[in-house]
Design a protein around this motif. Sequence first.
Motif, short mmCIF file in Angstrom:
data_model
loop_
_atom_site.label_atom_id
_atom_site.label_comp_id
_atom_site.label_asym_id
_atom_site.label_seq_id
_atom_site.Cartn_x
_atom_site.Cartn_y
_atom_site.Cartn_z
N ASP A 40 0.85 -1.19 0.00
CA ASP A 40 0.00 0.00 0.00
C ASP A 40 0.89 1.24 0.00
O ASP A 40 1.63 1.48 0.96
CB ASP A 40 -0.91 0.01 1.23
N ILE A 41 0.80 2.04 -1.07
CA ILE A 41 1.66 3.22 -1.17
C ILE A 41 0.85 4.45 -1.58
O ILE A 41 -0.30 4.35 -2.01
CB ILE A 41 2.81 2.99 -2.17
N SER A 42 1.50 5.60 -1.43
CA SER A 42 0.86 6.88 -1.70
C SER A 42 1.80 7.78 -2.49
O SER A 42 3.02 7.75 -2.29
CB SER A 42 0.50 7.55 -0.36
N PHE A 43 1.23 8.56 -3.42
CA PHE A 43 1.99 9.63 -4.07
C PHE A 43 1.04 10.81 -4.23
O PHE A 43 0.52 11.09 -5.30
CB PHE A 43 2.54 9.20 -5.42
N ALA A 44 0.80 11.48 -3.11
CA ALA A 44 -0.16 12.58 -3.07
C ALA A 44 0.54 13.89 -3.39
O ALA A 44 0.47 14.87 -2.64
CB ALA A 44 -0.84 12.63 -1.71
N SER A 45 1.22 13.92 -4.50
CA SER A 45 1.95 15.10 -4.95
C SER A 45 1.88 15.15 -6.46
O SER A 45 1.23 14.30 -7.09
CB SER A 45 3.40 15.04 -4.45
#
Length: 250
Positions: free
Chosen positions: A4-9
Amino acid sequence: MCYDISFASDIESIHDILPAIQIQGELRFDPTFHKLGMSFPTWPIVVNTNNRLELHPFVWGPIPKMLNTPDKVKKQRQMFLNARSEKILEPKTMWTAIRHQRCLVPVTGFYEYREIPGQKNKQAYFIRVKGQKIFFIAGLWTLSNSWDIEKPEKITTFTIVTREANSVMKQIHNGGNNAGRMPMMLTNELAEMWVKPELNDDQIKDILSFSMPSIDLEYWPVNSVRKAHPDDESVIEHVDEIDLPPIILQ
């Protein structure tokens, strides 16, 4: 393991760390607060091609040759979302065969689940590197058969490298068959080194020996990301910690 990963940029934030990077192909990537590895999403991946840093859209989840039917792909592909760092230099493994196909996985954070004594459900945590808008996780890339009847061509895929967890991550990722693991987070300096094409095995080993210090991480409990949720900032909002044992920074 890391699923589970995020790239909120935005993609431009990668340029802040790697100013010389060039975007290759048609890379359409909307910021996201959560993507699940088992959905095999497309992700912006950094590679070094002829000493030139490039950003490509790769698909998370290699499909090795042993998965030679659609049914095998469906049942077993998720086993290859992560690559253990200890296997990368181990002879005759699929990971050592592609150890020179190194890449960087840019993220703004990742999620892991903690077992809490007396509680049936695990507690989700969001983890990121302090003071960094984005950071990089070590990865490997390879060409895979898509097994898509409508699009039978090969696709470029990647896996995330994991290693033994530091003291904080051992307390968070404390259950299941892969307890005590964390993604191979890199400093910006090591990230640039990881994708240098001329690295020999000793240099690869040196980088893989690095463990992001616990003190450099920030983390907090969040609602489960394995349930339906909006893809917005509410995903990483703190939840009540009253019933949670403290995490000891050692």
